[in-house]
Scaffold this motif. Structure first.
Motif, short mmCIF file in Angstrom:
data_model
loop_
_atom_site.label_atom_id
_atom_site.label_comp_id
_atom_site.label_asym_id
_atom_site.label_seq_id
_atom_site.Cartn_x
_atom_site.Cartn_y
_atom_site.Cartn_z
N GLY A 31 6.20 36.19 15.07
CA GLY A 31 5.02 36.67 14.35
C GLY A 31 3.76 36.66 15.19
N ASP A 32 3.79 35.93 16.32
CA ASP A 32 2.62 35.89 17.19
C ASP A 32 2.41 37.23 17.89
OD1 ASP A 32 2.08 33.29 16.56
OD2 ASP A 32 2.78 32.43 18.47
N ARG A 33 1.14 37.53 18.16
CA ARG A 33 0.82 38.71 18.94
C ARG A 33 0.65 38.31 20.40
NH1 ARG A 33 -4.42 42.31 17.55
NH2 ARG A 33 -5.49 40.61 18.66
N LEU A 34 1.26 39.07 21.29
CA LEU A 34 1.11 38.79 22.71
C LEU A 34 -0.32 39.15 23.16
CD1 LEU A 34 4.46 40.07 24.27
CD2 LEU A 34 3.87 37.78 23.50
N PRO A 35 -0.78 38.58 24.26
CA PRO A 35 -2.11 38.92 24.77
C PRO A 35 -2.20 40.40 25.10
CG PRO A 35 -1.25 36.97 25.87
CD PRO A 35 -0.12 37.55 25.08
N PRO A 36 -3.41 40.96 25.13
CA PRO A 36 -3.57 42.37 25.52
C PRO A 36 -3.02 42.62 26.92
CG PRO A 36 -5.60 41.51 24.58
CD PRO A 36 -4.69 40.33 24.78
N GLU A 37 -2.62 43.85 27.17
CA GLU A 37 -2.07 44.20 28.49
C GLU A 37 -3.04 43.84 29.61
OE1 GLU A 37 -1.22 48.33 28.41
OE2 GLU A 37 0.61 48.12 27.23
N ARG A 38 -4.32 44.05 29.37
CA ARG A 38 -5.32 43.77 30.41
C ARG A 38 -5.24 42.30 30.83
NH1 ARG A 38 -11.95 44.34 29.91
NH2 ARG A 38 -12.42 43.42 31.94
N ASP A 39 -5.13 41.41 29.86
CA ASP A 39 -5.09 39.98 30.18
C ASP A 39 -3.83 39.62 30.96
OD1 ASP A 39 -7.41 39.91 28.76
OD2 ASP A 39 -6.62 38.77 27.06
N ILE A 40 -2.70 40.19 30.53
CA ILE A 40 -1.44 39.92 31.23
C ILE A 40 -1.51 40.46 32.65
CG2 ILE A 40 1.05 40.34 31.25
CD1 ILE A 40 0.93 40.59 28.20
N ALA A 41 -2.06 41.67 32.80
CA ALA A 41 -2.15 42.30 34.12
C ALA A 41 -3.02 41.48 35.06
CB ALA A 41 -2.70 43.72 33.97
N GLU A 42 -4.16 41.00 34.55
CA GLU A 42 -5.05 40.21 35.39
C GLU A 42 -4.42 38.87 35.75
OE1 GLU A 42 -8.63 40.02 33.09
OE2 GLU A 42 -9.47 41.80 34.05
N LYS A 43 -3.75 38.26 34.80
CA LYS A 43 -3.12 36.96 35.03
C LYS A 43 -2.02 37.05 36.10
CE LYS A 43 -0.18 33.58 32.63
NZ LYS A 43 0.49 33.26 31.34
N LEU A 44 -1.25 38.13 36.07
CA LEU A 44 -0.11 38.27 36.96
C LEU A 44 -0.39 39.16 38.17
CD1 LEU A 44 2.71 38.54 34.26
CD2 LEU A 44 1.93 36.51 35.50
N SER A 45 -1.62 39.68 38.25
CA SER A 45 -2.05 40.50 39.40
C SER A 45 -1.18 41.73 39.60
CB SER A 45 -2.07 39.66 40.69
OG SER A 45 -2.97 38.58 40.58
N VAL A 46 -0.95 42.45 38.50
CA VAL A 46 -0.21 43.71 38.56
C VAL A 46 -0.97 44.76 37.75
CG1 VAL A 46 2.07 42.65 38.86
CG2 VAL A 46 1.20 43.06 36.54
N SER A 47 -0.53 45.99 37.82
CA SER A 47 -1.19 47.06 37.09
C SER A 47 -0.78 47.04 35.62
CB SER A 47 -0.83 48.42 37.69
OG SER A 47 0.50 48.76 37.38
N ARG A 48 -1.60 47.69 34.79
CA ARG A 48 -1.24 47.80 33.38
C ARG A 48 0.03 48.60 33.19
NH1 ARG A 48 -5.14 50.35 29.56
NH2 ARG A 48 -3.33 50.20 28.21
N ALA A 49 0.28 49.55 34.09
CA ALA A 49 1.50 50.35 33.98
C ALA A 49 2.74 49.47 34.10
CB ALA A 49 1.52 51.44 35.06
N VAL A 50 2.70 48.50 35.01
CA VAL A 50 3.84 47.59 35.18
C VAL A 50 3.98 46.70 33.94
CG1 VAL A 50 4.72 45.63 36.51
CG2 VAL A 50 3.74 47.60 37.69
#
Length: 258
Positions: A31-50
């Motif tokens: 039921g939890d919502r994952l973080p926005p793509e932007r946050d995940i991308a910044e955290k893992l140093s990859v593009s939003r496309a990935v």
């Protein structure tokens, strides 16, 4: 680590496995919502496309659910010992991400269009026009048929008079057609008006090839496939309305006329 995680071969799989492990470690509950793509991308140093591709991977494994305009929600947690009743869906390790495939097409087909402009014959031009007529009819009839689109890109490859280049383009299309990742991405796209814009792009590519303007043909094809990538990112957007739509540069290669 759960045996259902696939051995990373592509970057989206590596990121998908990291997100999978966060689910398995209990960082999220159903039921939890994952973080926005932007946050995940910044955290893992990859593009939003990935990141988008990694989320498609988890979606295919039926661990998350995409809710348009809201976000990505956890619907199932990885099982430590999956049973037949709770078996997790597997993902094809050979399946390339849709944006990775688009980038490959952009790099390859822009140069194919450039070369085609120097080798094209009247017969090739006729074939391209027939492909655009088919594509136009597909759009007018509102069908999900992409045969005209495929025929146009193959006709450009054939205009190079090089059978190896034709085989390369055909292979790229065949990979797309059997890709579960590609199909899942498109399952979230309901607005089909983008196809008219792509048809306009094709008209410009044809005009450049017909003029034997190799530089313009290359740039027109490059820009067309850039439009395709941007369109797929935009139409498959699932973030909350307040999300700012920030997009990492997934295309660092720039065209130079030199």
């Amino acid at each position: 680590m759960n045996s259902k995680i696939i051995k990373p071969k592509r970057l989206y799989q590596e990121i998908g496995n990291k997100l999978y492990q966060e689910l398995a470690d209990g960082r999220y509950k159903i039921g939890d919502r994952l973080p926005p793509e932007r946050d995940i991308a910044e955290k893992l140093s990859v593009s939003r496309a990935v990141v988008r591709e990694a989320l498609i991977m988890l979606e295919l494994m039926e661990l998350v659910e995409v809710r348009q305009g809201s976000g990505v929600y956890v619907i199932k947690l990885p099982s430590v010992q999956p049973s037949a009743e709770h078996e997790e869906k597997s993902v094809d390790a050979e399946d390339a991400g849709p944006f990775e495939m688009m980038q490959a097409r952009q790099l390859i087909e822009s140069h194919i269009a450039e070369f085609a402009a120097t080798q094209v014959t009247k017969s090739n031009i006729k074939q391209m026009r027939e492909a655009l007529d088919m594509e136009r009819k597909n759009i007018e009839q509102g069908t999900a048929d992409y045969d005209g689109d495929k025929m146009f890109h193959l006709a450009i490859a054939e205009a190079t008079q090089n059978s190896v280049l034709v085989d390369i383009v055909l292979n790229l299309w065949e990979r797309r057609e059997r890709s579960s990742m590609w199909k899942q991405l498109h399952s979230h796209i309901t607005d089909q008006t983008y196809r008219e814009k792509w048809l306009g792009d094709h008209d410009r590519i044809l005009a450049a090839i017909q003029r034997r303007d190799s530089i313009e043909a290359r740039q027109a094809m490059w820009q067309h496939l850039e439009h395709v990538k941007d369109t797929l990112m935009g139409l498959s957007e699932h973030g909350a309305p307040e999300f700012d739509g920030y997009l990492f540069n997934s295309n660092p290669v720039k065209i130079s006329d030199s």
